[in-house]
Design a protein around this motif. Structure first.
Motif, short mmCIF file in Angstrom:
data_model
loop_
_atom_site.label_atom_id
_atom_site.label_comp_id
_atom_site.label_asym_id
_atom_site.label_seq_id
_atom_site.Cartn_x
_atom_site.Cartn_y
_atom_site.Cartn_z
N ALA A 32 0.83 -1.21 0.00
CA ALA A 32 0.00 0.00 0.00
C ALA A 32 0.86 1.25 0.00
CB ALA A 32 -0.95 -0.01 1.20
N ASN A 33 1.92 1.24 0.78
CA ASN A 33 2.80 2.40 0.84
C ASN A 33 3.52 2.61 -0.50
OD1 ASN A 33 4.05 4.58 2.39
ND2 ASN A 33 5.93 3.40 2.06
N ALA A 34 4.00 1.54 -1.12
CA ALA A 34 4.68 1.66 -2.40
C ALA A 34 3.74 2.23 -3.47
CB ALA A 34 5.22 0.30 -2.83
N ILE A 35 2.50 1.78 -3.47
CA ILE A 35 1.52 2.29 -4.42
C ILE A 35 1.25 3.77 -4.15
CG2 ILE A 35 -0.88 2.12 -5.22
CD1 ILE A 35 -0.66 -0.92 -4.55
N ALA A 36 1.12 4.14 -2.86
CA ALA A 36 0.86 5.53 -2.49
C ALA A 36 1.99 6.44 -2.95
CB ALA A 36 0.65 5.64 -0.99
N VAL A 37 3.23 5.99 -2.79
CA VAL A 37 4.38 6.80 -3.21
C VAL A 37 4.35 7.00 -4.71
CG1 VAL A 37 6.91 6.75 -3.44
CG2 VAL A 37 5.85 6.20 -1.25
N ARG A 38 4.09 5.94 -5.45
CA ARG A 38 4.04 6.05 -6.91
C ARG A 38 2.89 6.95 -7.35
NH1 ARG A 38 6.93 2.94 -10.14
NH2 ARG A 38 5.26 2.78 -11.69
N GLU A 39 1.73 6.82 -6.71
CA GLU A 39 0.60 7.67 -7.06
C GLU A 39 0.89 9.14 -6.76
OE1 GLU A 39 -3.07 6.12 -5.44
OE2 GLU A 39 -3.05 4.44 -6.86
N ALA A 40 1.60 9.41 -5.66
CA ALA A 40 1.97 10.78 -5.32
C ALA A 40 2.91 11.37 -6.37
CB ALA A 40 2.63 10.82 -3.94
N GLN A 41 3.66 10.51 -7.03
CA GLN A 41 4.57 10.94 -8.10
C GLN A 41 3.90 10.93 -9.47
OE1 GLN A 41 7.67 8.01 -7.61
NE2 GLN A 41 8.64 9.13 -5.94
N GLY A 42 2.60 10.60 -9.49
CA GLY A 42 1.85 10.57 -10.74
C GLY A 42 2.12 9.34 -11.59
N GLN A 43 2.62 8.28 -10.97
CA GLN A 43 2.94 7.05 -11.70
C GLN A 43 1.94 5.95 -11.37
OE1 GLN A 43 6.86 6.15 -10.31
NE2 GLN A 43 7.84 7.59 -11.71
N PRO A 44 1.43 5.25 -12.37
CA PRO A 44 0.56 4.11 -12.11
C PRO A 44 1.39 2.91 -11.64
CG PRO A 44 0.93 4.31 -14.45
CD PRO A 44 1.61 5.49 -13.80
N THR A 45 0.74 1.96 -11.02
CA THR A 45 1.40 0.73 -10.57
C THR A 45 0.64 -0.45 -11.15
OG1 THR A 45 2.03 1.80 -8.50
CG2 THR A 45 2.16 -0.60 -8.56
N VAL A 46 1.36 -1.40 -11.73
CA VAL A 46 0.73 -2.62 -12.24
C VAL A 46 1.24 -3.81 -11.43
CG1 VAL A 46 0.38 -1.69 -14.56
CG2 VAL A 46 2.47 -2.96 -14.05
N LEU A 47 0.47 -4.88 -11.47
CA LEU A 47 0.82 -6.08 -10.69
C LEU A 47 2.25 -6.54 -10.95
CD1 LEU A 47 -2.46 -8.18 -11.02
CD2 LEU A 47 -1.59 -7.05 -8.96
N ARG A 48 2.67 -6.47 -12.20
CA ARG A 48 4.00 -6.93 -12.60
C ARG A 48 5.12 -6.20 -11.86
NH1 ARG A 48 4.89 -9.43 -17.12
NH2 ARG A 48 3.01 -8.66 -18.14
N GLN A 49 4.89 -4.97 -11.41
CA GLN A 49 5.93 -4.15 -10.78
C GLN A 49 6.07 -4.37 -9.28
OE1 GLN A 49 4.07 -0.47 -11.98
NE2 GLN A 49 5.77 -0.03 -13.37
N LEU A 50 5.06 -4.92 -8.65
CA LEU A 50 5.01 -4.91 -7.18
C LEU A 50 6.23 -5.55 -6.52
CD1 LEU A 50 1.24 -5.54 -6.61
CD2 LEU A 50 2.51 -3.42 -6.25
N HIS A 51 6.72 -6.64 -7.05
CA HIS A 51 7.88 -7.28 -6.42
C HIS A 51 9.18 -6.54 -6.70
CE1 HIS A 51 8.21 -9.11 -10.40
NE2 HIS A 51 9.45 -9.43 -10.10
N THR A 52 9.15 -5.60 -7.65
CA THR A 52 10.36 -4.81 -7.93
C THR A 52 10.39 -3.51 -7.14
OG1 THR A 52 9.41 -3.71 -9.86
CG2 THR A 52 10.56 -5.78 -10.25
N ILE A 53 9.25 -3.05 -6.64
CA ILE A 53 9.20 -1.80 -5.88
C ILE A 53 9.04 -2.04 -4.38
CG2 ILE A 53 8.38 -0.46 -7.86
CD1 ILE A 53 5.56 -0.53 -6.59
N THR A 54 8.99 -3.29 -4.00
CA THR A 54 8.95 -3.68 -2.58
C THR A 54 9.98 -4.79 -2.38
OG1 THR A 54 7.31 -5.44 -2.89
CG2 THR A 54 6.45 -3.22 -2.44
N PRO A 55 10.32 -5.10 -1.13
CA PRO A 55 11.26 -6.20 -0.89
C PRO A 55 10.58 -7.57 -0.88
CG PRO A 55 10.74 -5.09 1.17
CD PRO A 55 10.05 -4.32 0.08
N LEU A 56 9.39 -7.66 -1.45
CA LEU A 56 8.61 -8.89 -1.42
C LEU A 56 8.83 -9.73 -2.67
CD1 LEU A 56 5.24 -7.34 -0.21
CD2 LEU A 56 7.04 -8.37 1.19
N SER A 57 8.58 -11.03 -2.54
CA SER A 57 8.55 -11.89 -3.72
C SER A 57 7.27 -11.58 -4.49
CB SER A 57 8.56 -13.36 -3.31
OG SER A 57 7.33 -13.71 -2.69
N GLN A 58 7.20 -12.03 -5.72
CA GLN A 58 6.00 -11.80 -6.52
C GLN A 58 4.78 -12.42 -5.85
OE1 GLN A 58 5.80 -13.47 -10.55
NE2 GLN A 58 5.20 -11.44 -11.25
#
Length: 107
Positions: A32-58
């Motif tokens: 949720a925080n990673a998505i919020a940061v990207r949205e604040a920067q005007g960037q969309p987030t797609v499922l494919r990106q989530l494991h690259t913008i967080t320390p989580l596995s896919q």
């Protein structure tokens, strides 16, 4: 609406195929925080990106999204051709996710 249900079912299938366990509240807060940061920067987030913008596995990231979607914190907007390109957007502040995590820890 049918496409949205198909994406949710696909996410759940990916989770059980990997043998993943219930998503940790911290994982949901990270996503949720990673998505919020990207949205604040005007960037969309797609499922494919989530494991690259967080320390989580896919798998962990998908599970966290499923958990956030069930709580009404995010919406998954299906992509017409590729489920991994489905956009994830916040419906409410991730602060609520963090507050609920703190509440669980205090109990």
């Amino acid at each position: 609406m049918v496409r949205r249900a198909a994406i949710a079912q696909w996410l759940r299938g990916m989770l059980t195929a990997d043998g993943a366990q219930q998503a940790e509240p911290d994982n949901a807060a990270l996503v949720a925080n990673a998505i919020a940061v990207r949205e604040a920067q005007g960037q969309p987030t797609v499922l494919r990106q989530l494991h690259t913008i967080t320390p989580l596995s896919q798998s962990q990231a998908f599970q966290a999204v499923a958990q956030l979607e069930e709580r009404g914190t995010v919406a998954v907007i299906p992509h017409e051709h590729d489920a991994l390109d489905s956009q994830v957007t916040l419906l409410r502040s991730p602060r609520g996710v963090l507050d609920s995590k703190a509440h669980c820890d205090a109990a």
